[in-house]
Design an enzyme around this catalytic site. Structure first.
Site, PDB file in Angstrom:
ATOM      1  CD  GLU A 182      -2.848  -1.249   2.283  1.00 19.71           C
ATOM      2  OE1 GLU A 182      -2.901  -0.294   3.068  1.00 19.71           O
ATOM      3  OE2 GLU A 182      -3.580  -2.230   2.350  1.00 19.71           O
TER       4      GLU A 182
ATOM      5  CB  CYS B 187      -1.700   7.219   0.844  1.00 22.74           C
ATOM      6  SG  CYS B 187      -3.031   6.530   1.854  1.00 22.74           S
TER       7      CYS B 187
HETATM    8  P1  NAD Z   1       8.323   5.115   4.551  1.00 20.58           P
HETATM    9  O1  NAD Z   1       8.335   4.359   3.290  1.00 20.58           O
HETATM   10  O2  NAD Z   1       9.427   6.062   4.832  1.00 20.58           O
HETATM   11  O3  NAD Z   1       8.312   4.098   5.804  1.00 20.58           O
HETATM   12  C1  NAD Z   1       7.300   3.134   5.982  1.00 20.58           C
HETATM   13  C2  NAD Z   1       7.824   2.029   6.876  1.00 20.58           C
HETATM   14  O4  NAD Z   1       8.843   1.319   6.188  1.00 20.58           O
HETATM   15  C3  NAD Z   1       8.453   2.508   8.175  1.00 20.58           C
HETATM   16  O5  NAD Z   1       8.086   1.619   9.205  1.00 20.58           O
HETATM   17  C4  NAD Z   1       9.946   2.418   7.887  1.00 20.58           C
HETATM   18  O6  NAD Z   1      10.739   2.260   9.040  1.00 20.58           O
HETATM   19  C5  NAD Z   1       9.992   1.185   7.012  1.00 20.58           C
HETATM   20  N1  NAD Z   1      11.155   1.056   6.115  1.00 20.58           N
HETATM   21  C6  NAD Z   1      11.928   2.051   5.608  1.00 20.58           C
HETATM   22  N2  NAD Z   1      12.876   1.518   4.788  1.00 20.58           N
HETATM   23  C7  NAD Z   1      12.687   0.175   4.782  1.00 20.58           C
HETATM   24  C8  NAD Z   1      13.321  -0.919   4.108  1.00 20.58           C
HETATM   25  N3  NAD Z   1      14.350  -0.735   3.287  1.00 20.58           N
HETATM   26  N4  NAD Z   1      12.856  -2.175   4.325  1.00 20.58           N
HETATM   27  C9  NAD Z   1      11.798  -2.380   5.127  1.00 20.58           C
HETATM   28  N5  NAD Z   1      11.153  -1.389   5.799  1.00 20.58           N
HETATM   29  C10 NAD Z   1      11.585  -0.119   5.614  1.00 20.58           C
HETATM   30  O7  NAD Z   1       6.899   5.836   4.628  1.00 20.58           O
HETATM   31  P2  NAD Z   1       6.372   6.855   5.738  1.00 20.58           P
HETATM   32  O8  NAD Z   1       7.036   8.160   5.567  1.00 20.58           O
HETATM   33  O9  NAD Z   1       6.388   6.211   7.074  1.00 20.58           O
HETATM   34  O10 NAD Z   1       4.820   6.978   5.295  1.00 20.58           O
HETATM   35  C11 NAD Z   1       4.384   7.869   4.335  1.00 20.58           C
HETATM   36  C12 NAD Z   1       4.205   7.170   2.985  1.00 20.58           C
HETATM   37  O11 NAD Z   1       3.306   6.086   3.109  1.00 20.58           O
HETATM   38  C13 NAD Z   1       3.582   8.088   1.941  1.00 20.58           C
HETATM   39  O12 NAD Z   1       4.200   7.888   0.706  1.00 20.58           O
HETATM   40  C14 NAD Z   1       2.132   7.637   1.883  1.00 20.58           C
HETATM   41  O13 NAD Z   1       1.470   7.912   0.672  1.00 20.58           O
HETATM   42  C15 NAD Z   1       2.279   6.155   2.117  1.00 20.58           C
HETATM   43  N6  NAD Z   1       1.045   5.594   2.630  1.00 20.58           N
HETATM   44  C16 NAD Z   1       0.284   4.781   1.821  1.00 20.58           C
HETATM   45  C17 NAD Z   1      -0.928   4.287   2.282  1.00 20.58           C
HETATM   46  C18 NAD Z   1      -1.818   3.411   1.425  1.00 20.58           C
HETATM   47  O14 NAD Z   1      -2.758   2.853   1.964  1.00 20.58           O
HETATM   48  N7  NAD Z   1      -1.582   3.293   0.141  1.00 20.58           N
HETATM   49  C19 NAD Z   1      -1.355   4.621   3.571  1.00 20.58           C
HETATM   50  C20 NAD Z   1      -0.555   5.449   4.350  1.00 20.58           C
HETATM   51  C21 NAD Z   1       0.650   5.919   3.882  1.00 20.58           C
END
Ligand code: NAD
Length: 520
Positions: A246, A280
């Site tokens: 997502e 998002c």
């Molecule tokens: P992010 O991608 O920076 O981090 C998300 C999670 O991934 C965190 O827990 C982080 O620690 C972890 N992570 C980071 N690098 C990783 C790796 N290499 N391997 C595994 N895990 C890793 O996102 P964010 O800033 O926390 O959230 C915002 C983003 O999420 C925005 O782009 C938003 O659009 C998206 N989002 C999407 C939805 C949806 O339902 N489509 C919902 C909410 C947020």
């Protein structure tokens, strides 16, 4: 231990490391958690594997009872959880409440529907009448859930409840920016009598997330940015781990000439500014028929003026909080500045506000934007809306589809049939008429996007299927036959019998059918 107002501390894999959580709008320290050392991950995975078997074998009724108690614990802890979302994110309590409501309704919905959704499906096969065949939903085993910070209740609860009810064990790594909310949620779940090892909380940044994938979980549910999603998908693909993604988006609204402009102004402003645009699914692009563009812009600016008060969510009357991370604030500000430098026209906002720990961004509307601007191509995780006047609705559809992502969209018109026809052509997981975001708060329907916004679905019955694989059983209906038709020997008699069956059964006219039945 070090403490910083906006950036949690992470010191790479040592057991004495901590993540310090601070309130974005005030810098106040809220608490800290221990980062899970990488050396502990193998034993965490081992514990989950061992616990999962008994959890699945305990049966659905047992699991539903645990979920009932979890729902009850969440309800009792409502004030504390909502209060922590407000503190850790700086959001107004009303927004935290709506997220809580969807999450608790999701648990209640699965408690009502899981028995039926997960019941075995029986199949009758004409060619094989003496066998019974049935499909069951089998849990993957250990699910790794990696979640973001921006909806720290709903996006945490959704994968947890779906994974648990279907009989998986879960290892959950929440965002490093929402650790205190995660701790509270975990406490309510542990207090529901969930067996040791079935649910484990792991803290850390992306490094810990990546290291968890290397532990070879049986399924990964990832919610986060598209950039991180690609890394997760690549790591999962290398290990052939099924993954649900997502991801980010740059969602849009399309307004036709016959729209109720007052309603559209209110709905679009809310859709763009909810959670300070850190969603998002927030509206970032608005395509509006030229004839109504200026009146709509003026109405939206008036709605912002009248209803949007920016500040720390803990303060009364604040309707839009500060931005949670400094890094996102800088990206938002840069995108707006670049657009203005390239000729965009500012209607309102467009700056970092004074006070609030330097983290509040003014609700912003821009127009005269072009598709080349970064503001129109990349996700803007902040309260910014770009307005593009168009001459034909199809132009809007094409522009919306031109970006390689698609989570939600909305079409605003009084002509339902025309609106639905346009919605059919927009490439997204969710399309709404005269509303935005609505489907995200309905746990009964599946949630997810297309293209760069991810794949797989959570919530709804699809969310339960997503946490399981189809396993098919077959067994003889009565006593086994000495031999099956398809086994050796391959005789001319069997060949002709089946050839005749194909010609009779699959014939499309009665004449052909009768000819096949009585012919040679
Ligand atoms: P992010 O991608 O920076 O981090 C998300 C999670 O991934 C965190 O827990 C982080 O620690 C972890 N992570 C980071 N690098 C990783 C790796 N290499 N391997 C595994 N895990 C890793 O996102 P964010 O800033 O926390 O959230 C915002 C983003 O999420 C925005 O782009 C938003 O659009 C998206 N989002 C999407 C939805 C949806 O339902 N489509 C919902 C909410 C947020």
């Amino acid at each position: 231990m070090t403490s910083a107002p906006q950036t949690p501390v992470y010191l790479n894999g040592q057991s004495n490391e901590v993540i310090v959580s601070t309130s974005p709008a005030s810098g106040r320290k809220l608490g800290e958690v221990r980062v899970t050392p990488l050396s502990e991950l193998p034993s965490i995975m081992q514990r989950a594997r061992e616990a999962q078997k008994a959890w699945f074998e305990a049966g659905l009724a047992f699991r539903l009872e645990v979920l009932r108690r979890w729902q009850e614990n969440l309800r009792r802890d409502f004030d504390r959880i909502v209060g922590m979302v407000v503190a850790e994110q700086g959001r107004p309590p009303f927004e935290a409440l709506t997220e809580f409501l969807t999450a608790i309704e999701l648990i209640a919905y699965y408690r009502r529907s899981a028995r039926r959704a997960l019941a075995p499906k029986r199949h009758f096969i004409l060619l094989d009448p003496h066998h019974q065949h049935w499909t069951v939903r089998q849990p993957y085993g250990v699910v790794l859930s990696i979640t973001p910070w921006n909806f720290p209740i709903l996006l945490s609860v959704a994968p947890l409840v779906a994974a648990l009810v279907t009989g998986n064990a879960v290892i959950w790594k929440p965002s490093e920016y929402s650790t205190q909310v995660a701790e509270l949620l975990a406490r309510t779940l542990r207090g529901s009598g969930i067996p040791e090892g079935v649910f484990q909380l792991v803290h850390g940044t992306g490094e810990v997330g990546a290291a968890l994938i290397a532990q070879q979980p049986d399924k990964i549910c990832f919610t986060g940015s598209t950039a991180t999603g690609r890394k997760v998908a690549a790591a999962a693909g290398e290990r052939l781990i099924p993954v649900t993604l997502e991801l980010g988006a740059k969602d849009a609204a399309l307004v036709l000439e016959d729209a109720d402009l007052d309603r559209a102004a209110h709905g679009i402003v809310w859709g763009a500014l909810f959670n300070a645009g850190q969603a998002c699914l927030s509206i970032e692009r608005l395509y509006v028929m030229r004839a109504v563009a200026e009146p709509l812009i003026q109405k939206m600016a008036a709605v912002i003026e009248k209803f949007v008060t920016v500040g720390d969510g803990v303060a009364p009357r604040v309707t839009m909080g500060a931005l949670t991370t400094q890094a996102q604030l800088e990206i938002v500000d840069q995108q707006v500045r670049e657009a203005l430098a390239s000729g965009a026209r500012l209607i309102c906002g467009g700056k970092v506000l004074e006070g609030h720990n330097g983290r509040a961004y003014a609700p912003t509307i821009l127009t005269d934007v072009t598709p080349e601007m970064r503001l129109m191509r990349e996700e803007t995780f902040g309260p910014v809306l770009a307005v593009v006047p168009i001459d034909r609705p199809e132009e809007g559809v094409e522009a919306i589809n031109a970006l390689g992502c698609g989570l939600t969209c909305s079409v605003w018109t009084r002509n339902r049939a025309r609106g639905l026809a346009l919605m059919e052509r927009i490439e997204v997981g969710h399309a709404s008429l005269n509303d935005h975001i609505i489907t995200a708060s309905v746990p009964q329907v599946p949630w997810g996007g297309v293209k760069n916004s991810g794949y797989g679905r959570s919530r709804g019955v699809e969310g339960l299927y997503d946490m399981t694989y189809a396993k098919v059983y077959s067994a003889e209906r009565f006593a086994p036959l000495p031999r099956e038709l398809f086994w050796y020997p391959y005789t001319p008699f069997k060949y002709n019998l089946l050839r005749r069956f194909i010609n009779v059964y699959y014939a499309t006219t009665w004449r052909e059918r009768l000819a096949a039945l009585f012919g040679r």
